[in-house]
Design an enzyme around this catalytic site. Structure first.
Site, PDB file in Angstrom:
ATOM      1  N   CYS A 374       0.228 -16.535  14.241  1.00  0.00           N
ATOM      2  CA  CYS A 374      -0.751 -16.998  15.228  1.00  0.00           C
ATOM      3  C   CYS A 374      -0.257 -18.230  15.748  1.00  0.00           C
ATOM      4  CB  CYS A 374      -2.132 -16.795  14.658  1.00  0.00           C
ATOM      5  SG  CYS A 374      -2.295 -17.370  13.029  1.00  0.00           S
ATOM      6  N   ARG A 403       6.009 -15.016   2.607  1.00  0.00           N
ATOM      7  CA  ARG A 403       4.937 -15.617   1.923  1.00  0.00           C
ATOM      8  C   ARG A 403       5.505 -15.795   0.321  1.00  0.00           C
ATOM      9  NH1 ARG A 403      -0.583 -12.941   4.392  1.00  0.00           N
ATOM     10  NH2 ARG A 403      -0.211 -13.723   6.290  1.00  0.00           N
ATOM     11  N   GLN A 421       3.823  -7.904  10.213  1.00  0.00           N
ATOM     12  CA  GLN A 421       2.819  -7.479  10.392  1.00  0.00           C
ATOM     13  C   GLN A 421       2.613  -6.915  11.949  1.00  0.00           C
ATOM     14  OE1 GLN A 421       1.066 -11.477  10.249  1.00  0.00           O
ATOM     15  NE2 GLN A 421      -0.288 -11.143   8.611  1.00  0.00           N
ATOM     16  N   ASP A 423       0.781  -7.533  14.313  1.00  0.00           N
ATOM     17  CA  ASP A 423      -0.094  -8.732  14.671  1.00  0.00           C
ATOM     18  C   ASP A 423      -0.581  -8.828  16.057  1.00  0.00           C
ATOM     19  OD1 ASP A 423      -1.737 -10.753  13.721  1.00  0.00           O
ATOM     20  OD2 ASP A 423       0.015 -12.212  13.167  1.00  0.00           O
ATOM     21  N   HIS A 425      -2.675 -11.128  18.830  1.00  0.00           N
ATOM     22  CA  HIS A 425      -3.844 -12.351  18.987  1.00  0.00           C
ATOM     23  C   HIS A 425      -4.379 -12.182  20.460  1.00  0.00           C
ATOM     24  CE1 HIS A 425      -1.568 -13.770  15.465  1.00  0.00           C
ATOM     25  NE2 HIS A 425      -2.558 -13.986  15.363  1.00  0.00           N
ATOM     26  N   LYS A 506     -14.215 -12.759   9.083  1.00  0.00           N
ATOM     27  CA  LYS A 506     -13.512 -11.647   9.442  1.00  0.00           C
ATOM     28  C   LYS A 506     -14.259 -10.337   9.166  1.00  0.00           C
ATOM     29  CE  LYS A 506     -10.826 -10.831   5.131  1.00  0.00           C
ATOM     30  NZ  LYS A 506      -9.357 -11.368   4.506  1.00  0.00           N
ATOM     31  N   HIS A 552      -7.937 -12.800  15.655  1.00  0.00           N
ATOM     32  CA  HIS A 552      -6.796 -12.298  15.169  1.00  0.00           C
ATOM     33  C   HIS A 552      -7.123 -10.849  14.697  1.00  0.00           C
ATOM     34  CE1 HIS A 552      -5.405 -16.372  13.861  1.00  0.00           C
ATOM     35  NE2 HIS A 552      -6.825 -16.752  14.088  1.00  0.00           N
TER      36      HIS A 552
END
Length: 678
Positions: A374, A403, A421, A423, A425, A506, A552
């Site tokens: 992000c 991670r 991911q 991912d 945004h 979330k 997100h």
RNA sequence: GCCUCCUUAGCUCAGUCGGUAGAGCGUCUCACUCGUAAUGAGAAGGUCACCAGUUCGAUUCUGGUAGGAGGCUCCA
């Protein structure tokens, strides 16, 4: 004084006149599967004396969810009794029921071995067969402390109960993973296990109950499944106790069915199937939690990603790409280094210049592997001035993140240290956010369905009071917006208090797989904070500068994890559009190889992943190999087929269809892939 | 990170009470050319995870490291 008093009970919905003090045992004497009773919504032992006029009394059968809980809780007691016979020094922790079974924690000098578990199972059988009674006894705090003098953990629980207000205690004990089973609300009780023949109390435990009337009901439909360590009261600062897990069922058949379910889950384990089908591996040389995808797994992954890209493009997403590492400043601004430093790989320190004496002439810089995409997407947003006309702006990336997961939590593809991911945004105005969330949820659910998951519920994770940034007003607005969108979806909504990330609440989509397990799949997070930290803004239609809202969202979570879930959901038998090899052609004999190749060439020309098995294996062996590889379509051709310009199908379930004209067969396969048929 | 256990051929696993190892599957070769889940024969293939220590000698015992399993804690 001793005049029998009559009371009216509502038994199983019907009014009954009975003598006060009648027990559940008497009321339900002819219903053998009744093991406890519910009196006005509260579970009680079967031999509870009923004295309240007008009380509702319902039977609870052993096979009902509550009955099973009681069975398992009682089985835990029997196990603890056996453990203290085997290891008289064992101190009792807690022993609650859990899904499908129970556990009990013990403080023992030496951990339990698999041999111990076998011994304990046998000792339990003795206890079960001796048909002990569970007898409830109300005690004062002093009395309980006296009887539990040798049980330090029980004393600790009693101390907790003494110190704090009841409501508080129950909340705390519930938090401590099942501890409320031991000392519940209200009065303190000890359960005595009474030997049938002698009438002696052979074992006792501080316990809220209720319990089965006797141990015989546990029959021998139980098993001890594993032993493991667990922190006392679920806190890693506390001592580790030795936990034994077990399972218990009303009948042997139920136990067998449960064990078969476990075996089926093992057969579907993506780590096993991943190796069998040559999809991926975890080379030791790379490090823990760092997978590589082999060509077959690469095809599945690519098919997943390609379809995702196509759908995202259709839904108005734009594609962005960002690097894997960055200077530390980015994650200082975003707040990740404050909140998640422990979960990030340590920095690489570069560009430092020292003179001959070792003095730093030019300070170096810390670079971090990125744990989230992000902040980088925020940089793209702020790379130039933005207009409200550009919003909503939807940036999508298959973003690889790293991670530093603790070594003990890494698990197959579902918990890794390097992952990708899917991912995105979405930057939008506050006015747009609700609509945007709502269409995003539809998009997410639709796409998950396309991958073959059908059964969903939602979870709403709200603010963790100890771990959040931003104002309460903003959190409330974000939380309420998510709740409204979730409710509008019509799906079941489960609250998850305190489960949110530090920057916003979330919604997560939980999916049930083919054998009923649930997986957390997609998440959608509403975030007012990151745009503020990056001072993002756009120019509004009135000329003012406004801050965008950020959503997100990830569908797969990570591509790796989603592949694991699909592998287990399909047990490796992927639908044709995802299967590594979609068609294997097997000629009945070598003479038909060329005929088979002609068919396969047609399939390949139509974009189908098709192969011909020209190995020296005999025909039945080739069928077996294709079956083991879980190939969706096996095509067979011999003399009968080639004479007719046809081919024969063998499907994964073993069924066949012979003499299908070649063009029809090709069309059928192409269609199945194009329609993502299962 | 913590606890317990595990690591032997490409895979699944035997085995060695301390004297450097076996099976099945797979691979390769030869024969067989076959209609819906295993044709037969033969061969190759192992620094017994890695590094130390004890020992005349370690795959075996001890310690450490790495990787894995099951839990616990954690999971942006």
């Amino acid at each position: 004084m001793a005049v029998p008093q009559h009371i009216t009970l509502i038994v199983d919905g019907e009014e009954h006149q009975v003598t006060a003090g009648t027990t559940g045992t008497e009321l339900f004497a002819d219903q053998r599967d009744v093991v406890v009773i519910r009196v006005n919504d509260e579970l009680k032992d079967l031999d509870t004396e009923l004295v309240e006029d007008g009380a509702r009394v319902d039977p609870v059968a052993i096979g009902s969810p509550e009955g099973l809980n009681v069975l398992r809780h009682s089985a835990a007691h029997v196990m603890a009794q056996a453990v203290q016979q085997l290891r008289p020094d064992a101190k009792l922790g807690i022993g609650p029921y859990v899904t499908d079974g129970f556990y009990f924690d013990f403080d023992v000098e030496d951990p339990f071995t698999p041999e111990d578990l076998k011994k304990l199972e046998k000792m339990m059988l003795k206890i079960v067969n001796s048909n002990q009674q569970f007898r409830r006894r109300v005690v004062t705090g002093d009395k309980a402390r006296a009887e539990m003098a040798d049980e330090p953990y029980k004393l600790e629980l009693l101390g907790l109960k003494g110190e704090s207000a009841e409501a508080e205690l129950d909340a705390e004990l519930d938090g401590a993973e099942g501890a409320s089973v031991e000392v519940g609300a209200g009065e303190l009780t000890i359960y005595d296990n009474v030997d049938r023949k002698s009438g002696d109390v052979v074992w006792e435990d501080l316990c809220r109950g209720p319990h089965l009337p006797n141990t015989k009901i546990i029959s021998n439909a139980y098993a001890l499944t594993r032993s493991a360590a667990a922190y006392w009261r679920g806190d890693e600062k506390n001592k580790q106790l030795q936990r034994i897990y077990g399972t218990a069922w009303p009948t042997k058949d139920d136990l067998k069915a449960y064990q078969e379910r476990i075996a089926e889950a093992e057969r579907r384990d993506h780590r096993r199937i991943g190796a069998e089908l040559d999809l991926f591996s975890f080379p030791e040389e790379l490090g823990s939690g760092l997978p590589v995808f082999h060509p077959k797994g690469g095809i599945v992954r690519k098919a997943m990603e390609d379809y995702s890209r196509q759908r995202h493009a259709d839904a108005g997403y734009e594609f962005v790409y960002t690097p894997h590492i960055t200077k530390s400043r980015l994650y200082e601004v975003s707040g990740h280094l404050d909140w998640y430093r422990d979960g990030m790989f340590p920095p690489m320190h570069v560009d430092e210049v020292t003179d001959d004496d070792g003095n730093v002439v030019k300070p170096g810089q810390d670079y971090y592997l990125k744990p989230m995409n992000c902040p980088m997407h925020c940089l793209i947003f702020e790379s130039r001035g933005r207009s409200y006309r550009e919003l909503p702006m939807r940036m999508f990336e298959f973003g690889s993140v790293y991670r530093y997961e603790k070594s003990g939590v890494i698990h197959g593809l579902t918990r890794v240290r390097g992952m990708t991911q899917d991912d995105a945004h979405i930057f939008c105005t506050r006015d747009q956010m609700k609509q945007e969330l709502s269409t995003t949820l539809d998009f997410v659910l639709g796409l998950l369905r396309d991958y073959g998951l059908e059964d969903f519920y939602l979870e709403l994770s709200t603010k963790n009071p100890d771990k959040y940034v931003g104002s309460d007003e903003i959190w409330d607005e974000a939380t309420n917006t998510l709740a409204e969108v979730a409710q509008a979806s019509g799906l079941e909504l489960v609250p998850d208090p305190g489960g949110a990330a530090f920057y916003g609440p979330k919604i997560s989509v939980q999916a049930r797989d083919a054998i009923g397990r649930t997986w957390q799949m997609s998440t959608m997070q509403l975030d007012f904070n990151t745009p503020a930290r990056f001072e993002l803004e756009y120019q509004s239609d009135d000329g003012s500068r406004q801050q965008p809202v950020m959503i997100h969202r990830a569908l797969f979570g990570s591509v790796e994890r989603f592949l694991a879930v699909l592998t287990e959901h399909y047990a490796g038998a992927f639908p044709a559009w995802l299967a590594p090899v979609q068609v294997v052609g097997i000629p009945v004999a070598e003479a038909f190889n060329d005929y088979m190749y002609d068919i396969v060439d047609k399939l390949r020309a139509a974009g189908i992943r098709a192969e011909v098995d020209i190995s020296t294996d005999r025909f039945p062996k080739k069928i077996r190999n294709a079956s083991k590889d879980k190939v969706p379509f096996v095509l067979i051709a011999g003399g009968e087929d080639s004479d007719a310009g046809a081919v024969s199908f063998r499907f994964r379930d073993g069924s066949q269809q012979n003499a299908v004209p070649v063009d029809d067969a090709v069309g059928r396969i192409v269609e199945a892939v194009a329609n993502r048929e299962r």
